[in-house]
Design an enzyme around this catalytic site. Sequence first.
Site, PDB file in Angstrom:
ATOM      1  CG  ASP A   1     -13.249  -2.123  -0.956  1.00 29.80           C
ATOM      2  OD1 ASP A   1     -12.750  -3.250  -1.099  1.00 29.80           O
ATOM      3  OD2 ASP A   1     -12.858  -1.124  -1.586  1.00 29.80           O
TER       4      ASP A   1
ATOM      5  CG  ASP B   1      -1.990  -1.049   1.157  1.00 29.17           C
ATOM      6  OD1 ASP B   1      -2.053  -1.762   0.134  1.00 29.17           O
ATOM      7  OD2 ASP B   1      -2.761  -1.171   2.121  1.00 29.17           O
TER       8      ASP B   1
END
Length: 242
Positions: free
Chosen positions: A129, A8
Amino acid sequence: MIVYPAIDLKAGQVVRLSEGAMDSATVYSHDPAAQAKQFAKAGASHLHVVDLDGAFAGEARNAPAIEAIVAAFEGEVQLGGGIRTAHAAERWLALGVARIVIGTAALTDPDLVRTLAGKHPGRIVVAVDARDGMVATAGWAQISDVPVADMAHRFEDAGVAAILFTDIGRDGLLKGCNIAATVDLARQVDLPVIASGGVADLSDIERLHACAHEGITGVIAGRAIYDGRLDLAAALTVARRQ
């Protein structure tokens, strides 16, 4: 089953967040390409890369770091974060990214996903998500009124490669993957499902691998690897078992 170690990116650095909160970032490396090489050395053939700044901005914010990762990693790179136009997706695919992950645009512009999946079969992943069962978008900052399963069903006939399911409430917290919710989604949807969020140790990989027959084809792991709770080589061995 494929294990995707996660990279990330925030301000060019490798970080992990807790529940997607940008102010909770822990920095693990200042050299994303070197991190990618470390994962390759451990045996990883796939990477999951997220442009966190891009997810909030709606466009690439860590392009140099992503390009360096793609150049350094010999396997397949799966990229998400702020990819909301055909131009952006095409650019990354042309630069060597194996798969594009689309989340926010899948909700706001489903025709974009269908067009890209038709043109690039097997290279488009839809991110679903979830927070409390509802789809979250814009870097998880906004919660929609669309249930997770409904979102996934919209793309069953679109030619997408997989559904990437993340339980936001567990992401980066090492609470253990929400396997029950992941399996439930896989049973409802006629698409491969990649699990994400909360992987804590090897037991999560074992349990997910045991559910591979339900349609779970991959798992993303981040903080557990960086914190030393999950040995990547061991996870890969489990995932590759017949």
